[in-house]
Design an enzyme around this catalytic site. Structure first.
Site, short mmCIF file in Angstrom:
data_model
loop_
_atom_site.label_atom_id
_atom_site.label_comp_id
_atom_site.label_asym_id
_atom_site.label_seq_id
_atom_site.Cartn_x
_atom_site.Cartn_y
_atom_site.Cartn_z
N ASP A 165 0.80 -0.95 0.01
CA ASP A 165 0.03 0.10 -0.38
C ASP A 165 1.11 0.97 0.49
OD1 ASP A 165 -2.69 0.92 -0.48
OD2 ASP A 165 -3.18 0.43 2.37
N ASP A 189 -8.95 -2.11 3.13
CA ASP A 189 -9.14 -1.52 4.34
C ASP A 189 -9.95 -2.07 5.02
OD1 ASP A 189 -7.42 0.19 3.08
OD2 ASP A 189 -8.04 1.56 2.51
#
Length: 542
Positions: free
Chosen positions: A354, A434
């Site tokens: 990420d 997420d």
């Protein structure tokens, strides 16, 4: 539906990042003929190029120069009378926004507005080029330019400004609630299979345990599959960056299939608890419940409705978020982490993934934009030039892809402002990854609690840690006004909380090894009991 398909689908859909709204502004046009009045139009700009005034009182009116029949890609496109001191309106295409702005600036124009037949987006380009720009640059819809000329005539003055957007928006609270509730429910659902299911006999218990282990192993992410999974994610996001206009439809198709299955599984778990309407019929040597067949038809219809109206921002976001929540719940229910070691490997690798694709990739891309943000925003790689007249964020794409977004995020519309009224809805976004990735850790905590009868201490504390991580993400997002990789805050919060809890309870070895540690203990205990029984038996004989 095999594990490989689920892993591939999850890899394709773990591409979300936080974004809030867009860089929107207002062009206020006033007719020199006072009888015709004034009108406001939506524009898009890049605040890194040239910040706009925050109110009309601070904005400057310039005479508007209509060059809509040219694209201002060469100095010869400048009319003989010049454009000095004017706000110039030109057509989109053939060259970069920066090239148009440089020509306008060299000829002493005060501002540049580019008209687009297609959707408008904030422009982007090489930092070294736009740092030299001294005039504001914005995009406007071509239809608005035609309307402006029709309503206000040919002699127009215009000013550019961008009213401030509230930093704290109710959409953030809604996304927070959705994320925390989804993680909580999905983790609880994942751990329900660990609840004691009283068997009538030891043999039944062994058979049930064997069947349970077979089901669990078919949906378990081992350290090896975790590494392969992260590699697949990395390859897919790079491919999406370079081939977005084709692969976006592949991702939409995969999400549609996954959404049908996920919605069915979530609703079927509720429908099966209803003690009514259990009528069945036989088909191809199988017995099918009518209510489940109707449920399947309903799920297919709902997803088909989303596919058809997926670009209708005014209302379809509600349907999209419902399908997204079902998708996350189903994956959290289906995929299981065998031990804390796999959780650590998964979360740390995806945190690196990420951060790399958000913060590091701008150093390698031509336009110095992160691959993650570019893909999530719905664009792809390009050279900054376009010969067909269709230009998006300085990148070469086809017009049909302008409205196509990856279905990888939860979307909640922001508070309506004067800009939003003109420009349409803007959204706060949270990627499915997420929710799912930290959710797998929370689900493991729930299952570990059920295995060890620890009164849900791990599950509760990890869920609270997830909520704290989300709050930290909001705070940094508001302070920096930049897209944030939420895993940067969620991973440390959840992993540290779990590790500290296990360490303080002196259960780290068991928590780290998970069910394998428990199985080893059971085998060891069984061996000790067997040896003890044999010893007792032998000691009875002289």
């Amino acid at each position: 539906m095999g594990l490989d398909w689920r892993r591939a689908a999850l890899g394709l859909l773990l591409l979300g990042v936080w974004q809030v709204g867009a860089e929107e502004g207002i062009l206020r046009a006033v007719s020199n003929d006072t009888a015709l009045g004034a009108s406001k139009y939506c524009i898009m700009y890049n605040s890194e190029w040239m910040p706009f005034p925050k109110s009309l009182d601070n904005a400057t009116n310039y005479q508007l120069k209509d060059l809509i029949n040219t694209k201002l890609c060469d100095s010869t496109d400048v009319p003989p009378e010049g454009i000095k001191g004017k706000l110039v309106v030109v057509m989109r295409g053939n060259c970069t926004f920066i090239k148009k702005a440089q020509i306008a600036q060299e000829n002493f124009a005060k501002a540049l507005v580019v008209a687009s037949v297609d959707s408008i987006f904030p422009p982007s380009g090489n930092r070294s080029d736009y740092e030299e720009l001294k005039i504001p640059v914005a995009l406007i819809r071509y239809s608005d330019v035609l309307s402006m000329k029709k309503v206000l005539g040919s002699h127009i003055s215009a000013a550019l400004y961008s009213p401030p957007v509230p930093l704290l928006d109710y959409s953030i609270l809604i996304i927070f609630i959705i994320a925390v509730v989804t993680v909580t429910v999905g983790s609880y659902w994942n751990g329900m299979e660990e609840d004691g299911s009283g068997s009538s006999s030891p043999s039944d218990s062994r058979l049930q345990t064997t069947g349970h282990k077979n089901r669990e192993s078919s949906a378990t992410l081992t350290p090896v599959t975790v590494v392969v999974f992260v590699i697949v994610c990395s390859v897919m996001i790079v491919l999406l960056y370079f081939f977005y206009k084709w692969l976006v439809y592949v991702v939409i198709g995969i999400f549609a299939l996954a959404a049908v299955v996920s919605l069915y599984n979530c609703l079927a778990a509720l429908v099966k608890r209803i003690p009514y309407w259990k009528c069945k019929f036989s088909c191809v040597k199988r017995t099918i419940e009518v209510r489940l067949l109707l449920l399947a038809m309903f799920c297919v219809t709902v997803v088909a409705l989303w596919v058809v109206f997926r670009n209708e921002d005014r209302w379809v976001w509600i349907l999209h978020d419902c399908l997204g929540v079902a998708f996350c719940l189903n994956f959290m229910k289906t995929l299981k982490m065998p031990h804390f070691k796999s959780c650590v490997i998964l979360l740390v690798l995806l945190l690196i993934y990420d951060v790399f694709f958000v913060f590091i990739t701008p150093f390698f891309t031509k336009n110095h934009e992160s691959i993650m943000v570019e893909v999530a925003a719905g664009s792809g790689s390009g050279t900054g030039e376009k010969n067909t007249g269709n230009y998006l964020m300085g990148l070469a794409v086809e017009p049909v892809a302008h409205n196509e977004k990856l279905p990888v995020v939860l979307r909640v519309p922001r508070l309506v402002t004067s800009v939003a009224t003109l420009c349409g809805m803007s959204f706060s976004l949270l990627g499915f990854g997420d929710i799912i990735v930290p959710g797998l850790l929370v689900a493991y905590c729930r299952r570990f609690d059920m295995q060890t009868n620890t009164s849900n201490i791990y599950f509760v504390l990890c869920t609270i840690a997830y909520a704290v991580g989300m709050v930290l993400t909001f705070i940094v997002l508001i302070l920096t006004k930049m897209a944030q990789p939420a895993l940067l805050y969620l991973v440390p919060c959840t992993l540290i909380t779990c590790a500290v809890t296990a360490w303080s309870r002196k259960e780290m070895k068991m928590f780290w090894a998970g069910s394998s540690y428990e199985m080893m203990n059971q085998v060891g205990t069984t061996i000790e009991e067997t040896v003890g029984n044999l010893t007792d038996s032998v000691s009875q004989y002289p």
